[in-house]
Design an enzyme around this catalytic site. Structure first.
Site, PDB file in Angstrom:
ATOM      1  N   SER A  11      -0.294 -21.050  13.179  1.00 37.88           N
ATOM      2  CA  SER A  11      -1.379 -20.075  13.068  1.00 37.88           C
ATOM      3  C   SER A  11      -2.548 -20.626  12.262  1.00 37.88           C
ATOM      4  O   SER A  11      -3.707 -20.581  12.707  1.00 37.88           O
ATOM      5  CB  SER A  11      -0.861 -18.778  12.443  1.00 37.88           C
ATOM      6  OG  SER A  11      -0.235 -19.016  11.197  1.00 37.88           O
ATOM      7  N   TRP A  12      -2.264 -21.167  11.066  1.00 37.32           N
ATOM      8  CA  TRP A  12      -3.347 -21.643  10.220  1.00 37.32           C
ATOM      9  C   TRP A  12      -4.029 -22.876  10.815  1.00 37.32           C
ATOM     10  O   TRP A  12      -5.255 -22.995  10.795  1.00 37.32           O
ATOM     11  CB  TRP A  12      -2.845 -21.954   8.812  1.00 37.32           C
ATOM     12  CG  TRP A  12      -3.147 -20.871   7.834  1.00 37.32           C
ATOM     13  CD1 TRP A  12      -2.267 -20.168   7.072  1.00 37.32           C
ATOM     14  CD2 TRP A  12      -4.445 -20.345   7.510  1.00 37.32           C
ATOM     15  NE1 TRP A  12      -2.919 -19.233   6.310  1.00 37.32           N
ATOM     16  CE2 TRP A  12      -4.256 -19.315   6.552  1.00 37.32           C
ATOM     17  CE3 TRP A  12      -5.733 -20.624   7.944  1.00 37.32           C
ATOM     18  CZ2 TRP A  12      -5.314 -18.591   6.008  1.00 37.32           C
ATOM     19  CZ3 TRP A  12      -6.796 -19.891   7.414  1.00 37.32           C
ATOM     20  CH2 TRP A  12      -6.574 -18.894   6.454  1.00 37.32           C
ATOM     21  N   LYS A 109       0.978 -24.555   1.012  1.00 33.47           N
ATOM     22  CA  LYS A 109       1.245 -23.983  -0.312  1.00 33.47           C
ATOM     23  C   LYS A 109       2.739 -24.042  -0.584  1.00 33.47           C
ATOM     24  O   LYS A 109       3.499 -23.249  -0.028  1.00 33.47           O
ATOM     25  CB  LYS A 109       0.754 -22.531  -0.372  1.00 33.47           C
ATOM     26  CG  LYS A 109      -0.743 -22.386  -0.103  1.00 33.47           C
ATOM     27  CD  LYS A 109      -1.158 -20.924  -0.008  1.00 33.47           C
ATOM     28  CE  LYS A 109      -2.646 -20.778   0.286  1.00 33.47           C
ATOM     29  NZ  LYS A 109      -3.052 -19.360   0.395  1.00 33.47           N
ATOM     30  N   SER A 142      -6.226 -15.417   1.680  1.00 31.98           N
ATOM     31  CA  SER A 142      -6.615 -15.530   3.090  1.00 31.98           C
ATOM     32  C   SER A 142      -5.380 -15.486   3.978  1.00 31.98           C
ATOM     33  O   SER A 142      -4.331 -16.009   3.621  1.00 31.98           O
ATOM     34  CB  SER A 142      -7.370 -16.846   3.331  1.00 31.98           C
ATOM     35  OG  SER A 142      -6.602 -17.949   2.868  1.00 31.98           O
ATOM     36  N   ALA A 144      -4.441 -16.179   8.214  1.00 29.59           N
ATOM     37  CA  ALA A 144      -4.989 -16.723   9.449  1.00 29.59           C
ATOM     38  C   ALA A 144      -5.486 -15.601  10.362  1.00 29.59           C
ATOM     39  O   ALA A 144      -6.536 -15.717  11.000  1.00 29.59           O
ATOM     40  CB  ALA A 144      -3.930 -17.561  10.167  1.00 29.59           C
ATOM     41  N   LYS A 195       2.995 -17.872  -5.834  1.00 25.58           N
ATOM     42  CA  LYS A 195       2.690 -16.486  -5.439  1.00 25.58           C
ATOM     43  C   LYS A 195       3.535 -16.085  -4.237  1.00 25.58           C
ATOM     44  O   LYS A 195       3.798 -14.887  -4.029  1.00 25.58           O
ATOM     45  CB  LYS A 195       1.195 -16.310  -5.175  1.00 25.58           C
ATOM     46  CG  LYS A 195       0.586 -17.231  -4.117  1.00 25.58           C
ATOM     47  CD  LYS A 195       0.666 -16.677  -2.719  1.00 25.58           C
ATOM     48  CE  LYS A 195       0.155 -17.695  -1.712  1.00 25.58           C
ATOM     49  NZ  LYS A 195       0.295 -17.247  -0.311  1.00 25.58           N
ATOM     50  N   ARG A 260       3.959 -13.403   5.616  1.00 26.23           N
ATOM     51  CA  ARG A 260       5.343 -13.641   6.040  1.00 26.23           C
ATOM     52  C   ARG A 260       6.310 -13.461   4.868  1.00 26.23           C
ATOM     53  O   ARG A 260       7.430 -12.971   5.048  1.00 26.23           O
ATOM     54  CB  ARG A 260       5.484 -15.054   6.614  1.00 26.23           C
ATOM     55  CG  ARG A 260       4.676 -15.277   7.871  1.00 26.23           C
ATOM     56  CD  ARG A 260       5.001 -16.592   8.518  1.00 26.23           C
ATOM     57  NE  ARG A 260       4.633 -17.734   7.706  1.00 26.23           N
ATOM     58  CZ  ARG A 260       3.434 -18.297   7.703  1.00 26.23           C
ATOM     59  NH1 ARG A 260       2.473 -17.787   8.458  1.00 26.23           N
ATOM     60  NH2 ARG A 260       3.170 -19.357   6.978  1.00 26.23           N
ATOM     61  N   VAL A 284       7.596 -20.094   9.295  1.00 26.45           N
ATOM     62  CA  VAL A 284       8.210 -20.513   8.043  1.00 26.45           C
ATOM     63  C   VAL A 284       7.868 -19.538   6.917  1.00 26.45           C
ATOM     64  O   VAL A 284       6.726 -19.099   6.792  1.00 26.45           O
ATOM     65  CB  VAL A 284       7.736 -21.936   7.659  1.00 26.45           C
ATOM     66  CG1 VAL A 284       8.221 -22.313   6.261  1.00 26.45           C
ATOM     67  CG2 VAL A 284       8.244 -22.942   8.680  1.00 26.45           C
ATOM     68  N   GLU A 286       7.479 -19.745   3.285  1.00 25.12           N
ATOM     69  CA  GLU A 286       7.371 -20.799   2.272  1.00 25.12           C
ATOM     70  C   GLU A 286       8.029 -20.415   0.947  1.00 25.12           C
ATOM     71  O   GLU A 286       8.587 -21.254   0.249  1.00 25.12           O
ATOM     72  CB  GLU A 286       5.897 -21.159   2.029  1.00 25.12           C
ATOM     73  CG  GLU A 286       5.276 -22.028   3.112  1.00 25.12           C
ATOM     74  CD  GLU A 286       5.720 -23.484   3.065  1.00 25.12           C
ATOM     75  OE1 GLU A 286       6.687 -23.807   2.360  1.00 25.12           O
ATOM     76  OE2 GLU A 286       5.087 -24.299   3.753  1.00 25.12           O
TER      77      GLU A 286
END
Length: 339
Positions: A11-12, A109, A142, A144, A195, A260, A284, A286
């Site tokens: 996506s990103w 990240k 932000s 995506a 975060k 997510r 994923v 993260e």
């Protein structure tokens, strides 16, 4: 025309690549899913990651890393944390063969479990061991999905080289996507990585039907943990955590259904297992990887991060969510402002 290789066609990667193509740059997306690459090239869509959205028709996708890197002045990593090191090794081999020295930008990240290294540290180690200045990280509040709809977005752009940070700032900025430079590369990355762990906790609270007070308390104390780790272990600037990469990214990731990590936590709070959640997420999570590295850091350096440690126990030691909440609220009294 500046060529930018975007490593990652999720996506990103797709959204950033398309956004940069809108500015007239030569964009090549690298991905290992041939079906996704063909869809981008033939239909200019990426339905698995971005439904009902058009990719700029000038952006192309390939599974050939050599082709993606050939002539690239900028290499943008938009890959899961666990893939960064292996791809970086391959990038390094190709760059050495051609003697190319592109600027490396990361939008990933995370913290690598085991080594406990940030993404910029991995990229420096594997690609530019003698030139950390050529690594730039972009991070901040932000999603995506929001950027794809041209929502107004402001993020941080960090590097040990202000000149390189400013170069990326100019390359990426447009009328809806604004970048602010920051010289605290480490702090920006710590904030962006940890975060995600707090966002899992925020989702759990929603899944357990807790209200606004609980969410506000979690985010505030979560920010304290992120800052404590960033300052005490990594030597980051504490002011970074009051900025876009810190509190800004924490707010959006802990409150948005586009996160997510938040969605993962919500399902855990509703009683679903981690295996079920990860298998059905489609992308994923993260925070589920980063929390392992945070746990290792807490054990190694005796850093007080009770929220992060509770999430680790829930994810990997089968601890009960309700028991962890009770334990959290029953901890001995603490002073609020401390590092």
């Amino acid at each position: 025309m500046t060529k930018i290789a975007v490593l990652g066609a999720g996506s990103w990667g797709t959204v950033l690549g398309s956004m940069l193509a809108d500015k007239g740059y030569n964009i090549v997306l690298f991905g290992n899913n041939e079906k996704v690459n063909d869809e981008i090239n033939q239909c200019h869509t990426n339905e698995h990651y971005m439904k009902n959205w058009q990719v700029n028709k000038t952006a192309v996708a390939t599974g050939d890393l050599n082709e993606a890197l050939r002539g690239a002045e900028i290499v943008l990593f938009v890959l899961p944390t666990q893939a960064i090191r292996s791809v970086a090794k391959n990038v390094s081999k190709i760059l050495k063969q051609t003697n190319a020295k592109p600027l490396i930008v990361t939008a990933t990240k995370g913290i690598e479990p085991g080594s406990k290294k940030l993404i910029s540290e991995i990229l420096t180690e594997e690609i530019y061991p003698d030139d950390e200045d050529k690594i730039v990280a972009i991070s901040g509040p932000s999603h995506a999905e929001s950027v794809a709809q041209k929502d107004l977005t402001a993020i941080s752009c960090a590097s040990t080289s202000m000149a390189n940070a400013q170069k990326v700032q100019q390359l990426f900025s447009n009328d809806y996507f604004r970048l602010y430079t920051n010289s605290d590369l480490i702090g920006v990355e710590v904030a962006g990585a940890v975060k995600n762990v707090i966002a899992i906790a925020a989702g759990i609270l929603v899944g357990k039907h807790y209200g606004d007070d609980a969410k506000a308390a979690l985010m505030t104390r979560g920010l304290a943990e992120i800052t404590r780790l960033g300052v005490n272990y990594f030597g980051a600037n504490p002011m970074t955590f009051s900025g876009l990469a810190g509190i800004g990214d924490l707010i959006v990731t802990c409150t948005s259904v586009n996160s997510r990590n938040w969605r993962c936590g919500k399902q855990l709070g509703e009683g679903k297992s981690l295996d079920y959640v990860l298998q059905n997420m489609g992308q994923v999570v993260e925070g589920a990887t980063t929390v392992k590295a945070v746990h290792e850091l807490c054990a190694e350096k005796n850093i007080d991060m009770p929220i992060s440690e509770a999430i680790y126990r829930v994810l990997y030691q089968n601890s009960n969510v309700d028991d962890e909440i009770t334990k959290m609220m029953g901890r001995s009294p603490k002073q609020e402002i401390r590092l």
